[in-house]
Design a protein around this motif. Structure first.
Motif, PDB file in Angstrom:
ATOM      1  N   GLY A  60       0.825  -1.211   0.000  1.00 32.43           N
ATOM      2  CA  GLY A  60       0.000   0.000   0.000  1.00 32.43           C
ATOM      3  C   GLY A  60       0.855   1.256   0.000  1.00 32.43           C
ATOM      4  N   ALA A  61       1.903   1.229   0.816  1.00 32.98           N
ATOM      5  CA  ALA A  61       2.794   2.393   0.885  1.00 32.98           C
ATOM      6  C   ALA A  61       3.449   2.657  -0.475  1.00 32.98           C
ATOM      7  N   TRP A  62       3.815   1.595  -1.173  1.00 39.60           N
ATOM      8  CA  TRP A  62       4.402   1.751  -2.515  1.00 39.60           C
ATOM      9  C   TRP A  62       3.396   2.403  -3.459  1.00 39.60           C
ATOM     10  N   LEU A  63       2.156   1.958  -3.388  1.00 40.00           N
ATOM     11  CA  LEU A  63       1.122   2.542  -4.254  1.00 40.00           C
ATOM     12  C   LEU A  63       0.888   4.010  -3.904  1.00 40.00           C
ATOM     13  N   ALA A  64       1.230   4.378  -2.663  1.00 40.22           N
ATOM     14  CA  ALA A  64       1.106   5.776  -2.235  1.00 40.22           C
ATOM     15  C   ALA A  64       2.424   6.542  -2.419  1.00 40.22           C
TER      16      ALA A  64
END
Lengths: 171, 192
Positions: A60-64
């Motif tokens: 999720g952090a990567w997608l953000a």
């Protein structure tokens, strides 16, 4: 805990490559790296209940827009294999996996041995590029390039930390 | 039988959205969201069963200025209950966990989950330390809950008891394209 130079090197390479978010299910060996990270106000370390949860969180952090690394024992690879396959490999979401190699040279606990034997085979079966540096010199030679490969390939990579490098864990 | 359906609740939620991120669980939640309310700020997941709430947590940590609404399923959340503890501990104010709770594993043929028997997901979440939690069963309750999650600080859990039944929407196989579109859309959203 006395500072371990290999651990400082691992933390430095990750931070130098703009990794500021870490997720972990702690392990005695990777805790040497965690000690360096916990002392750094410029990074965030999230402790999860299970390694698979950390894979979800860092994805999720990567997608953000943020790079992340997961610090765990190699037994944790078994707890997150499906997420790495069906989320990270299938959707091309990169993250750096940093894991101790329990169950190999010098191991005292028989329960660690089967997973110790399986770990690099599991990584190979998933198609995850890994390194297993046995000295500081090898660590310096390989780690930065591996992290760069992670993000150019948009897939997870793994740093496996053997007892020859870390001293392992004694009973 | 619940008066609410997943498709109906999805459509209502979508009608209230502005710049919120929506992260949908694999299977039913993603299929309905894709068919009913596709938008670039939707983050569909079709793998890693159980990880919807954790993926949303990572997005909420990465973009604290954007409200993140996860659309999880009861079967999937039951697979990753530890996530509730991590959500409570990290306590992102911009985080909402909605659960479409139809009390069955819908995608695999409708086998009962633990919420059909004794388990209460709001109760479990409260025990994990998520203080704001409601269970809704009617359209009016859903509307009140959506009012709150779009306005109040989280973390928040809303368990929506919905009718059973599979989505009839088609599957989009381009997972890499979906992830890439979402990542670019979120990056393009100006910091609030």
């Amino acid at each position: 805990m006395a500072e371990q130079s290999w651990a400082k090197h691992v933390a430095d390479v990750l931070r130098r490559n703009d990794i500021r978010l870490y997720a972990t299910v702690p392990d005695y060996i990777v805790s040497h790296v965690l000690d360096v990270l916990w002392a750094d106000p410029g990074v965030r370390v999230v402790t999860t209940t299970r390694e698979e949860e950390a894979v979800g969180l860092l994805s999720g952090a990567w997608l953000a827009g943020h790079r992340g690394a997961l610090l765990m024992q190699n037994s944790g690879l078994g707890n997150c294999t499906n997420a790495l396959a069906s989320l990270n490999m299938a959707s091309m979401i990169p993250m750096v996996l940093v894991m101790s190699h329990r169950g190999d040279l010098g191991e005292f606990n028989p329960a660690q041995v089967p997973m110790g034997r399986a770990v690099t085979h599991i990584l190979d079966a998933l198609g995850i590029r890994w390194i297993r540096p046995t000295s500081i010199a090898e660590l310096e030679q390989q780690t930065d390039g591996l992290v760069k490969l992670c993000y150019v390939s948009a897939q997870p990579v793994a740093i496996v930390l053997p007892s020859e490098l870390t001293g392992g864990k004694r009973g | 039988m619940s008066p609410l359906t997943r498709a109906g609740a999805t459509k209502y939620l979508a009608s209230r959205l502005k710049n919120e991120v929506v992260v949908s669980n694999l299977g039913q939640a993603s299929l309905d969201l894709l068919a009913i309310a596709d938008r670039p700020l939707n983050c569909y997941t079709f793998g890693a069963m159980g990880q919807c709430s954790s993926i949303g947590l990572g997005i909420a940590i990465g973009r604290p200025d954007v409200r993140v609404i996860c659309l999880d399923g009861d079967g999937s959340l039951l697979m990753n209950l530890g996530s509730l503890c991590t959500i409570a501990a990290e306590a992102p104010k911009n985080y909402v966990l909605m659960v479409w709770d139809n009390e069955v594993h819908q995608t695999t043929g409708g086998q009962a989950t633990a919420t059909a028997r004794k388990a209460s997901l709001v109760g479990i979440a409260r025990g994990a330390g998520i203080e704001k939690g409601v269970e809704v069963r009617t359209q009016e309750e859903l509307e009140r809950a959506v009012d709150r999650i779009l306005k109040e600080d989280g973390p928040f859990i809303v368990v929506v008891k919905i009718d059973k039944g599979p989505s009839t929407a088609p599957f989009d196989q381009d997972l890499i394209g979906q992830a890439s579109r979402f990542r670019k859309a979120l990056a393009a959203l100006p910091a609030a």
